[in-house]
Design a protein around this motif. Structure first.
Motif, PDB file in Angstrom:
ATOM      1  N   VAL A   1      79.429  21.160  21.784  1.00  0.00           N
ATOM      2  CA  VAL A   1      80.712  20.482  21.685  1.00  0.00           C
ATOM      3  C   VAL A   1      81.764  21.532  21.338  1.00  0.00           C
ATOM      4  O   VAL A   1      81.539  22.373  20.483  1.00  0.00           O
ATOM      5  N   PRO A   2      82.912  21.523  22.000  1.00  0.00           N
ATOM      6  CA  PRO A   2      83.948  22.506  21.709  1.00  0.00           C
ATOM      7  C   PRO A   2      84.381  22.457  20.248  1.00  0.00           C
ATOM      8  O   PRO A   2      84.294  21.423  19.590  1.00  0.00           O
ATOM      9  N   ALA A   3      84.874  23.596  19.752  1.00  0.00           N
ATOM     10  CA  ALA A   3      85.262  23.713  18.359  1.00  0.00           C
ATOM     11  C   ALA A   3      86.385  22.758  17.979  1.00  0.00           C
ATOM     12  O   ALA A   3      86.467  22.311  16.847  1.00  0.00           O
ATOM     13  N   ASP A   4      87.256  22.410  18.929  1.00  0.00           N
ATOM     14  CA  ASP A   4      88.375  21.525  18.597  1.00  0.00           C
ATOM     15  C   ASP A   4      87.975  20.064  18.506  1.00  0.00           C
ATOM     16  O   ASP A   4      88.793  19.200  18.265  1.00  0.00           O
ATOM     17  N   GLY A   5      86.702  19.754  18.739  1.00  0.00           N
ATOM     18  CA  GLY A   5      86.213  18.387  18.614  1.00  0.00           C
ATOM     19  C   GLY A   5      86.310  17.567  19.889  1.00  0.00           C
ATOM     20  O   GLY A   5      85.903  16.421  19.912  1.00  0.00           O
ATOM     21  N   TRP A   6      86.852  18.148  20.967  1.00  0.00           N
ATOM     22  CA  TRP A   6      86.941  17.409  22.223  1.00  0.00           C
ATOM     23  C   TRP A   6      85.552  17.283  22.815  1.00  0.00           C
ATOM     24  O   TRP A   6      84.775  18.224  22.834  1.00  0.00           O
ATOM     25  N   SER A   7      85.220  16.112  23.300  1.00  0.00           N
ATOM     26  CA  SER A   7      83.952  15.881  23.992  1.00  0.00           C
ATOM     27  C   SER A   7      84.145  14.675  24.902  1.00  0.00           C
ATOM     28  O   SER A   7      85.132  13.951  24.782  1.00  0.00           O
ATOM     29  N   PHE A   8      83.195  14.459  25.790  1.00  0.00           N
ATOM     30  CA  PHE A   8      83.269  13.281  26.624  1.00  0.00           C
ATOM     31  C   PHE A   8      83.318  12.020  25.757  1.00  0.00           C
ATOM     32  O   PHE A   8      84.035  11.077  26.057  1.00  0.00           O
ATOM     33  N   ALA A   9      82.552  12.014  24.683  1.00  0.00           N
ATOM     34  CA  ALA A   9      82.505  10.830  23.813  1.00  0.00           C
ATOM     35  C   ALA A   9      83.851  10.573  23.135  1.00  0.00           C
ATOM     36  O   ALA A   9      84.291   9.426  23.042  1.00  0.00           O
ATOM     37  N   THR A  10      84.527  11.635  22.661  1.00  0.00           N
ATOM     38  CA  THR A  10      85.807  11.434  21.977  1.00  0.00           C
ATOM     39  C   THR A  10      86.948  11.151  22.948  1.00  0.00           C
ATOM     40  O   THR A  10      87.983  10.645  22.544  1.00  0.00           O
ATOM     41  N   ALA A  11      86.747  11.488  24.223  1.00  0.00           N
ATOM     42  CA  ALA A  11      87.812  11.308  25.217  1.00  0.00           C
ATOM     43  C   ALA A  11      87.658  10.024  26.025  1.00  0.00           C
ATOM     44  O   ALA A  11      88.424   9.794  26.960  1.00  0.00           O
TER      45      ALA A  11
END
Length: 185
Positions: free
Chosen positions: A8-18
């Motif tokens: 998961v990218p360091a900034d917290g972006w992921s398919f789940a969060t988006a």
């Protein structure tokens, strides 16, 4: 190959969060003005038959003052939908293995912007949106796909270093990935 899990990218972006909220059309029940309802497959989410409604050309806004409370609760409880990056990632996995494909999959996992995703006449899409002359990798197969089909789908993804295009044949053929250096002007 990039079919493995990616961190998961360091900034917290992921398919789940988006993931995106479910969207529904808006309507009004005939004879009951002032209240907007959410339209589902068989009528409003609160249970009114579609034949007793008049549809609007905009989406239902659960937060609007005029929205039906029952429809609001149903719309807010509806399952979320994959974001554009996740949907395109799923499509691109079917493309031929290669560096451009793998780099695009990684970029989509990082949340690269899907700048455009349209369908239409192949010649027009190639001329106005693909910018084939600016691509450096995969341009031959992409140009051939545009030439071979009367209509096609095209997605453009902008990443820090690359501008990717994905050609999605409407005949069920495999997607094609091409790319060129990102225009930093």
């Amino acid at each position: 190959m990039l079919d493995r899990m990616i961190d998961v990218p360091a900034d917290g972006w992921s398919f789940a969060t988006a993931r995106e909220p479910a969207r529904f059309g808006a309507c009004q029940v005939n004879g009951a003005p002032g209240v907007e309802h959410a339209v589902g497959a068989r009528g409003t989410l609160c249970g009114k038959s579609a034949r007793h409604t008049t549809g609007y050309l905009h989406l239902f806004d659960p937060g609007a003052l005029q929205s039906c409370r029952r429809c609001r609760r149903q719309a807010e409880a509806a399952p979320t939908k994959p974001c554009a990056q996740e949907r395109l990632h799923d499509e691109v996995r079917g493309a031929a293995h290669g560096r451009a494909r793998d780099d695009l999959l990684a970029a989509l996992h990082r949340g690269a912007r899907v700048a455009l995703w349209i369908s239409g006449p192949s010649a027009s899409l190639a001329k106005h949106y693909a910018k084939l002359d600016e691509l450096t990798d995969g341009v031959g197969p992409a140009a051939a796909a545009f030439a071979a089909a009367s209509s096609i789908s095209l997605a453009r993804v902008d990443d820090a270093s690359w501008r990717f295009i994905v050609v999605l044949p409407e005949d069920g053929g495999s997607p094609l990935v091409a790319r060129g250096p990102h225009d930093l002007r």
